[in-house]
Design a protein around this motif. Sequence first.
Motif, PDB file in Angstrom:
ATOM      1  N   ARG A 132       5.068  17.025  15.883  1.00  0.00           N
ATOM      2  CA  ARG A 132       3.975  16.880  15.162  1.00  0.00           C
ATOM      3  C   ARG A 132       2.878  15.889  16.136  1.00  0.00           C
ATOM      4  O   ARG A 132       3.453  14.539  16.769  1.00  0.00           O
ATOM      5  CB  ARG A 132       4.179  16.270  13.747  1.00  0.00           C
ATOM      6  N   LEU A 133       1.779  15.957  15.818  1.00  0.00           N
ATOM      7  CA  LEU A 133       0.839  15.240  16.704  1.00  0.00           C
ATOM      8  C   LEU A 133       0.350  13.828  15.603  1.00  0.00           C
ATOM      9  O   LEU A 133      -0.129  14.349  14.320  1.00  0.00           O
ATOM     10  CB  LEU A 133      -0.592  15.987  16.943  1.00  0.00           C
ATOM     11  N   ASN A 134       0.283  12.611  16.023  1.00  0.00           N
ATOM     12  CA  ASN A 134       0.051  11.747  15.414  1.00  0.00           C
ATOM     13  C   ASN A 134      -1.592  11.437  15.205  1.00  0.00           C
ATOM     14  O   ASN A 134      -1.994  10.962  16.122  1.00  0.00           O
ATOM     15  CB  ASN A 134       0.702  10.394  15.641  1.00  0.00           C
ATOM     16  N   GLU A 135      -2.034  11.746  14.070  1.00  0.00           N
ATOM     17  CA  GLU A 135      -3.564  11.376  14.054  1.00  0.00           C
ATOM     18  C   GLU A 135      -3.733  10.087  13.464  1.00  0.00           C
ATOM     19  O   GLU A 135      -3.265   9.967  12.327  1.00  0.00           O
ATOM     20  CB  GLU A 135      -4.374  12.488  13.206  1.00  0.00           C
ATOM     21  N   ALA A 136      -4.539   9.235  14.247  1.00  0.00           N
ATOM     22  CA  ALA A 136      -4.678   7.976  13.762  1.00  0.00           C
ATOM     23  C   ALA A 136      -6.391   7.370  13.836  1.00  0.00           C
ATOM     24  O   ALA A 136      -6.815   7.183  14.749  1.00  0.00           O
ATOM     25  CB  ALA A 136      -4.109   7.048  14.630  1.00  0.00           C
ATOM     26  N   GLN A 181       6.234  -5.812  13.548  1.00  0.00           N
ATOM     27  CA  GLN A 181       5.815  -4.340  13.479  1.00  0.00           C
ATOM     28  C   GLN A 181       4.683  -4.601  12.357  1.00  0.00           C
ATOM     29  O   GLN A 181       4.623  -5.519  11.547  1.00  0.00           O
ATOM     30  CB  GLN A 181       7.008  -3.716  12.756  1.00  0.00           C
ATOM     31  N   ASN A 182       3.643  -3.844  12.083  1.00  0.00           N
ATOM     32  CA  ASN A 182       2.641  -3.640  11.090  1.00  0.00           C
ATOM     33  C   ASN A 182       2.454  -2.426  10.506  1.00  0.00           C
ATOM     34  O   ASN A 182       3.268  -1.515  10.901  1.00  0.00           O
ATOM     35  CB  ASN A 182       1.370  -4.139  11.879  1.00  0.00           C
ATOM     36  N   MET A 183       1.985  -2.436   9.428  1.00  0.00           N
ATOM     37  CA  MET A 183       2.081  -1.562   8.556  1.00  0.00           C
ATOM     38  C   MET A 183       1.225  -0.088   9.055  1.00  0.00           C
ATOM     39  O   MET A 183       1.780   0.818   8.790  1.00  0.00           O
ATOM     40  CB  MET A 183       1.183  -1.516   7.196  1.00  0.00           C
ATOM     41  N   ALA A 184       0.113  -0.184   9.796  1.00  0.00           N
ATOM     42  CA  ALA A 184      -0.515   1.090  10.225  1.00  0.00           C
ATOM     43  C   ALA A 184       0.478   1.599  11.305  1.00  0.00           C
ATOM     44  O   ALA A 184       0.429   2.801  11.646  1.00  0.00           O
ATOM     45  CB  ALA A 184      -1.573   0.366  10.743  1.00  0.00           C
ATOM     46  N   ASP A 185       1.128   0.811  12.292  1.00  0.00           N
ATOM     47  CA  ASP A 185       1.928   1.406  13.369  1.00  0.00           C
ATOM     48  C   ASP A 185       3.256   2.032  13.042  1.00  0.00           C
ATOM     49  O   ASP A 185       3.611   3.195  13.241  1.00  0.00           O
ATOM     50  CB  ASP A 185       2.466   0.359  14.106  1.00  0.00           C
ATOM     51  N   ARG A 186       3.576   1.530  11.627  1.00  0.00           N
ATOM     52  CA  ARG A 186       4.839   2.271  10.939  1.00  0.00           C
ATOM     53  C   ARG A 186       4.434   3.476  10.254  1.00  0.00           C
ATOM     54  O   ARG A 186       4.951   4.692  10.355  1.00  0.00           O
ATOM     55  CB  ARG A 186       5.471   1.572   9.872  1.00  0.00           C
ATOM     56  N   ASN A 205       4.498   2.693  18.308  1.00  0.00           N
ATOM     57  CA  ASN A 205       5.195   1.359  18.567  1.00  0.00           C
ATOM     58  C   ASN A 205       5.871   0.668  17.510  1.00  0.00           C
ATOM     59  O   ASN A 205       6.065  -0.383  17.239  1.00  0.00           O
ATOM     60  CB  ASN A 205       3.959   0.300  18.801  1.00  0.00           C
ATOM     61  N   ASP A 206       7.013   1.665  16.873  1.00  0.00           N
ATOM     62  CA  ASP A 206       7.804   1.388  15.959  1.00  0.00           C
ATOM     63  C   ASP A 206       9.237   1.027  16.444  1.00  0.00           C
ATOM     64  O   ASP A 206       9.726   1.615  17.031  1.00  0.00           O
ATOM     65  CB  ASP A 206       7.935   2.491  14.870  1.00  0.00           C
ATOM     66  N   PRO A 207       9.463  -0.401  16.425  1.00  0.00           N
ATOM     67  CA  PRO A 207      10.910  -0.811  17.164  1.00  0.00           C
ATOM     68  C   PRO A 207      11.791   0.094  16.357  1.00  0.00           C
ATOM     69  O   PRO A 207      12.917   0.088  17.216  1.00  0.00           O
ATOM     70  CB  PRO A 207      10.892  -2.400  16.668  1.00  0.00           C
ATOM     71  N   VAL A 208      11.974   0.210  15.195  1.00  0.00           N
ATOM     72  CA  VAL A 208      13.207   0.758  14.337  1.00  0.00           C
ATOM     73  C   VAL A 208      13.329   2.353  15.094  1.00  0.00           C
ATOM     74  O   VAL A 208      14.289   2.871  15.441  1.00  0.00           O
ATOM     75  CB  VAL A 208      12.839   0.837  13.036  1.00  0.00           C
ATOM     76  N   ALA A 209      11.924   3.162  15.057  1.00  0.00           N
ATOM     77  CA  ALA A 209      12.040   4.606  15.561  1.00  0.00           C
ATOM     78  C   ALA A 209      12.581   4.564  17.299  1.00  0.00           C
ATOM     79  O   ALA A 209      13.408   5.351  17.576  1.00  0.00           O
ATOM     80  CB  ALA A 209      10.510   4.952  15.326  1.00  0.00           C
ATOM     81  N   LYS A 210      12.171   3.383  17.849  1.00  0.00           N
ATOM     82  CA  LYS A 210      12.313   3.383  19.375  1.00  0.00           C
ATOM     83  C   LYS A 210      13.938   3.295  19.560  1.00  0.00           C
ATOM     84  O   LYS A 210      14.434   4.055  20.367  1.00  0.00           O
ATOM     85  CB  LYS A 210      11.566   2.221  19.846  1.00  0.00           C
ATOM     86  N   LYS A 211      14.475   2.644  18.758  1.00  0.00           N
ATOM     87  CA  LYS A 211      15.758   2.152  19.033  1.00  0.00           C
ATOM     88  C   LYS A 211      16.636   3.387  18.432  1.00  0.00           C
ATOM     89  O   LYS A 211      17.815   3.778  18.886  1.00  0.00           O
ATOM     90  CB  LYS A 211      16.326   1.029  17.799  1.00  0.00           C
TER      91      LYS A 211
END
Length: 330
Positions: free
Chosen positions: A100-104, A194-199, A204-210
């Motif tokens: 999926r494409l992340n639209e921000a 981590q901030n709310m918008a990134d999550r 740039n989600d550290p949990v997702a990257k891990k």
Amino acid sequence: MPPKSDINKVGTESSDFPILCESCLGENPYVRMSKQEYGKECKICTRPFTVFRWNPGAGARFKKTEICTTCAKIKNVCQTCLLDLEYGLPTQVRDAALGRLNEAPTSDINKQYYTQVMEQAMANTSSGQLQDTPDARMASSAAKEMLKELARKDPYYKRNRPHICSFFVKGECTRGNECPFRHEVPQENGLEKQNMADRYYGRNDPVAKKMLSAHAESKGLVAPEDKSIMTLIFLGLPECQEQDVRTSLLSSCPFIQQTQIKSLSIVAASHCAFTTFVNRGIAERTAEALSAQGGIEVLGKRGKVVWGKSRPARGAAASAAAAGKAKAAA
């Protein structure tokens, strides 16, 4: 005659019950919630929304909704923890697997316009939910199995524990056992940045990257330490043309732009393709996404993805490298 509505005007959002995951709701089947209409502004679309507050259970901290129901429906996430409602995973992991494409949207005007367009799209559906994109509906079984494998089987109520006492960290807490916060030394794991918008948008989600890095490592797709390597090799491809591989790559990873692919060459005799990207960051993100999807699918056949290798130094460069190693050993 009613005034003409302004598409860029900040609206409000009202709801009767929040959209929550089982972990945030808590193990207590009888939860008492307080409701405050237009109590805060959504941390994503900045519109005033109905805030719910409750205690998930004994020994847990009070929790509240952080985003509005519209933003939660757009991404299919919990209003409090912002994790996917179906798999309980960060949106970055889910979107990487499903392609999926992340639209921000960035500016306030774009956020308001985007939210109103999504509301209208959901209102036109019978279920009141956004329809899956063709890429999500055609997601490979390997990607869905990977999401099921990473998803928690049971609710994770440990996430509702009280926060760490800041006075205890500084050695100044005098409340002892009566302190409602946890007396623990915080661990530096990247979550504090981590901030709310990134999550929410899955960036740039550290949990997702891990999680993605661990999955890539389990599949043997570990990023090499040499940062100059920006090439991915696709193995086991059918007889195809360069455009077939390029089309499959762009459809599997919609975050890639045409200009970010530096070169793409096919070796027909070996049934493989070499793809070089313009920078290491886009190469790592592509490797993570293709690993989550179980490889790259070209003309109905799924191929394996591996990292390229650095070329051995030649001539003067090789002599200089050998001299450097000898000097370091001495």
